[in-house]
Write an enzyme that holds these catalytic residues in place. Structure first.
Site, mmCIF file in Angstrom:
data_model
loop_
_atom_site.group_PDB
_atom_site.id
_atom_site.type_symbol
_atom_site.label_atom_id
_atom_site.label_comp_id
_atom_site.label_asym_id
_atom_site.label_seq_id
_atom_site.Cartn_x
_atom_site.Cartn_y
_atom_site.Cartn_z
ATOM 1 N N ASP A 178 0.847 -1.019 -0.024
ATOM 2 C CA ASP A 178 -0.246 0.167 -0.163
ATOM 3 C C ASP A 178 0.938 1.180 0.103
ATOM 4 O O ASP A 178 1.971 1.328 -0.140
ATOM 5 C CB ASP A 178 -0.935 -0.267 0.891
ATOM 6 C CG ASP A 178 -2.285 0.461 0.964
ATOM 7 O OD1 ASP A 178 -2.544 1.902 0.468
ATOM 8 O OD2 ASP A 178 -3.429 0.159 0.964
ATOM 9 N N HIS A 249 -2.786 3.035 -4.699
ATOM 10 C CA HIS A 249 -2.327 2.547 -3.222
ATOM 11 C C HIS A 249 -0.799 2.099 -3.650
ATOM 12 O O HIS A 249 -0.390 0.855 -3.098
ATOM 13 C CB HIS A 249 -2.895 1.443 -2.727
ATOM 14 C CG HIS A 249 -4.532 1.929 -2.070
ATOM 15 N ND1 HIS A 249 -4.630 2.550 -0.974
ATOM 16 C CD2 HIS A 249 -5.760 1.809 -2.752
ATOM 17 C CE1 HIS A 249 -5.862 2.747 -0.676
ATOM 18 N NE2 HIS A 249 -6.414 2.343 -1.813
ATOM 19 N N GLU A 319 -9.705 2.278 -5.378
ATOM 20 C CA GLU A 319 -9.191 3.621 -4.958
ATOM 21 C C GLU A 319 -8.247 4.203 -5.704
ATOM 22 O O GLU A 319 -7.146 4.529 -5.066
ATOM 23 C CB GLU A 319 -9.309 3.565 -3.402
ATOM 24 C CG GLU A 319 -10.515 3.546 -2.751
ATOM 25 C CD GLU A 319 -10.193 3.344 -1.207
ATOM 26 O OE1 GLU A 319 -11.150 3.568 -0.486
ATOM 27 O OE2 GLU A 319 -9.226 3.041 -0.745
ATOM 28 N N TRP A 385 -16.827 -5.101 -1.765
ATOM 29 C CA TRP A 385 -16.445 -4.270 -0.542
ATOM 30 C C TRP A 385 -17.090 -3.031 -0.437
ATOM 31 O O TRP A 385 -17.704 -2.661 0.593
ATOM 32 C CB TRP A 385 -14.920 -4.117 -0.241
ATOM 33 C CG TRP A 385 -14.399 -2.591 -1.139
ATOM 34 C CD1 TRP A 385 -13.829 -2.841 -2.542
ATOM 35 C CD2 TRP A 385 -14.251 -1.403 -0.879
ATOM 36 N NE1 TRP A 385 -13.674 -1.532 -2.989
ATOM 37 C CE2 TRP A 385 -13.514 -0.756 -1.665
ATOM 38 C CE3 TRP A 385 -14.569 -0.660 0.487
ATOM 39 C CZ2 TRP A 385 -13.375 0.644 -1.740
ATOM 40 C CZ3 TRP A 385 -14.011 0.672 0.602
ATOM 41 C CH2 TRP A 385 -13.687 1.462 -0.499
ATOM 42 N N TRP A 460 -8.488 -3.812 8.231
ATOM 43 C CA TRP A 460 -7.507 -2.667 7.714
ATOM 44 C C TRP A 460 -6.958 -2.066 9.126
ATOM 45 O O TRP A 460 -7.486 -2.043 10.080
ATOM 46 C CB TRP A 460 -8.334 -1.703 7.203
ATOM 47 C CG TRP A 460 -8.986 -2.131 5.697
ATOM 48 C CD1 TRP A 460 -10.342 -2.277 5.584
ATOM 49 C CD2 TRP A 460 -8.251 -2.425 4.491
ATOM 50 N NE1 TRP A 460 -10.683 -2.905 4.277
ATOM 51 C CE2 TRP A 460 -9.508 -2.945 3.520
ATOM 52 C CE3 TRP A 460 -7.229 -2.089 4.137
ATOM 53 C CZ2 TRP A 460 -9.138 -3.309 2.285
ATOM 54 C CZ3 TRP A 460 -6.915 -2.869 2.817
ATOM 55 C CH2 TRP A 460 -7.834 -3.198 1.885
#
Ligand code: ACM
Length: 546
Positions: A178, A249, A319, A385, A460
């Protein structure tokens, strides 16, 4: 008998008779049961002090293991049966996996102390006479651990594999990369860990928090660590699914290799591994050179995670802000060259490339539901998700789906509304809420429902800095999740939460205690589990932290 997850069929002797083990029980292990026999000796042996020698010819074994393929034909390949009577216990599995899940049930039947690593003095062991027949509802019963935001050292990962196994969960999804860290050694690109595996400091709490932890944070798994993790998991019938998150990410990778970023828009040589949380605009450049770089990464990854262990490789895909691609002449030229539909088309091209690349190597791509945007790659599976919608769309289109909606099974979200909840994130998702989570949404056609492989809970770790904090968020909710994906529960509103809570109180908290799990107690956090003054991020529109 307070089993969690609840078995399909369990009948116990009404008279309460029990089979009492002597000091040195004998083991009879039929063909094909050697792996489970080895674990039984090692793990039950540690808790009980038994060495479990093999029963010689003509001697009666107290514990008998055998494979029973017929049971598999009736109940599926992970099914098992247990019979306890005056002669001892027989455990039959449709496969070594089924046998292994049966062993987990046997351990629960022996009592919480069967989870310890050494015998307590004077302890005697017995099992209730009875019969169990059991098999899972879903084939994908998972937990995702984000080891990128806060690194979980190798022994912690092995411990989580044991915890998954104890709950009959069989997938560990490791979020390995990430913006805040790269956690797997890639030999041809040593700076990924040399530079990318640590950051100078970390924000303490979520984005609104003014606090910083000025201690550098880092760590990574060597390739041998990964081989060890994968082998340890495989022995316990847990598949490890690796995730390398692209094309968003990715700031840790860009900090290590600035040429991976959009160098015509930002000075990527000035970037460091990110010390903050949130969605980061520094994403990969959509060039052939970047794709080649990541093919090299995935080549090494495929060697570390053999297809027999997991055909699935997770490529993230979530994202990915498109601002840099909008501003980048290189990216715009790529859009024209490839003839794709704008920046979304570019992301889709990226994912499709790896879908084909993985398929050519006998693997399957899985990604977060953003991979639906711009058209789903033909063989791709989806981790749904952002609610159920992505999963429904993918399943209706014939793609396999793992349900992990953040509204239900994101375990970083707070589990109560009280002000004492540590670093509260997102919605309040209580133990009961997770117990009422349903992986198959009601509107799904039967045909589409068959594409739901199962579900996973996601953990997370932005605000969970160590194992104790992770334990607190994951447990006891993972026990409820395990029952949702293993057992045949009624519809959500019909589920008997009091029955589940009763089993938790009577036995399962005791098992977690014996395992050394720092769960959230039913009455709320213990003083040392609180983080007074550290701000979280309650969900917008959710009630404030009252
Ligand atoms: C995600 O929560 N960004 C997959």
């Amino acid at each position: 008998m307070d089993l969690i997850p609840a078995p399909q069929v369990a009948v116990f002797d009404e008279g309460g008779r029990r089979y009492a083990f002597g000091p040195e029980p004998l083991l009879g292990a039929g063909p094909g049961t050697e792996g489970v026999a080895r674990l039984l000796r090692r793990e039950l042996g540690a808790a009980t002090g038994w060495s479990l020698p093999a029963a010689g010819p003509g001697a009666a074994a107290d514990v008998r293991l055998r494979l029973d393929p017929e049971c598999g034909e009736r109940m599926g390949h992970e099914s098992y049966g247990i019979t306890v009577d005056g002669t001892g216990v027989e455990l039959a599995g449709a496969s070594p996996a089924g046998l292994f899940w049966g062993l987990q049930t046997l351990r629960q039947l022996l009592g919480p102390d069967a989870y310890r690593k050494a015998p307590l003095p004077g302890r005697a062991w017995s099992l209730p006479h009875g019969r169990i027949a059991d098999s899972p509802r879903f084939g994908w019963r998972g937990l995702m651990l984000d080891v990128a935001r806060h690194f979980l050292p190798k022994d912690g990962v092995l411990r989580y594999i044991d915890l998954l196994a104890a709950h009959k969960l069989n997938v560990l999804h490791l979020h390995l990369t990430d913006d805040q860290g790269w956690r797997v050694e890639i030999k041809r690109h040593p700076r990924l860990t040399g530079v990318g595996a640590w950051r100078a400091r970390s924000r303490r709490g979520h984005r609104a928090s003014p606090l910083w932890n000025e201690t550098p944070h880092g760590g990574y798994y060597t390739q041998d660590d990964i081989r060890e993790i994968v082998a340890y998991a495989a022995e316990r019938h847990v598949r490890v699914v690796p995730e390398i998150d692209v094309p968003g990410h990715s700031q840790a990778a860009i900090a290590a290799y600035p040429e991976l970023g959009n160098t015509d828009v930002v000075d990527t040589s000035a970037l460091e591994v990110w010390d903050d949380w949130g969605i980061n605009e520094n994403v990969l450049a959509p060039t052939e050179a970047v794709v080649r770089f990541y093919e090299g990464v995935f080549e090494e990854l495929l060697e570390l995670f053999p297809a027999e262990v997991s055909p699935f490789v997770h490529v993230g895909g979530d994202e990915c802000p498109k601002e840099q691609w909008k501003a980048s002449a290189v990216a715009q030229e790529r859009i024209r060259e490839l003839g794709v539909d704008g920046e979304d088309g570019l992301q889709s091209w990226f994912i499709r490339h790896f879908d084909t690349w993985l398929a050519e190597r006998g693997r399957r791509l899985i990604g977060w539901d953003e991979i639906l945007e711009g058209g789903l790659a033909p063989g791709a599976a989806v981790s749904s998700w952002r609610g159920y919608a992505g999963g429904i769309a993918a399943a209706e289109a014939g793609h396999d789906v793992v349900m992990c909606p953040e509204q239900q099974v994101y375990l970083d979200h707070r589990q109560a509304g009280g002000a004492e909840e540590p670093v509260p994130i997102g919605y309040v998702r209580s133990l009961e809420d997770v117990y009422r989570f349903e992986p198959i949404p009601p509107k799904l056609s039967a045909e589409a429902a068959a594409h739901v492989l199962g579900a996973q809970a996601n953990m997370w770790t932005e605000v969970t800095e160590d194992q104790a904090r992770v334990d607190y968020q994951v447990f006891p909710r993972l026990a409820a999740f395990a029952e949702v994906v293993w057992s045949r529960l009624p519809e959500p509103e019909e589920r008997d939460f009091a029955w589940f809570e009763g089993r938790m109180a009577a036995a399962h908290y005791g098992r977690l205690d014996a395992l050394g799990v720092g769960y959230r107690p039913p009455g709320g956090p213990l003083p040392w589990q609180r983080r007074p003054g550290v701000l979280g991020r309650p969900a917008e529109g959710a009630p404030p932290n009252v």
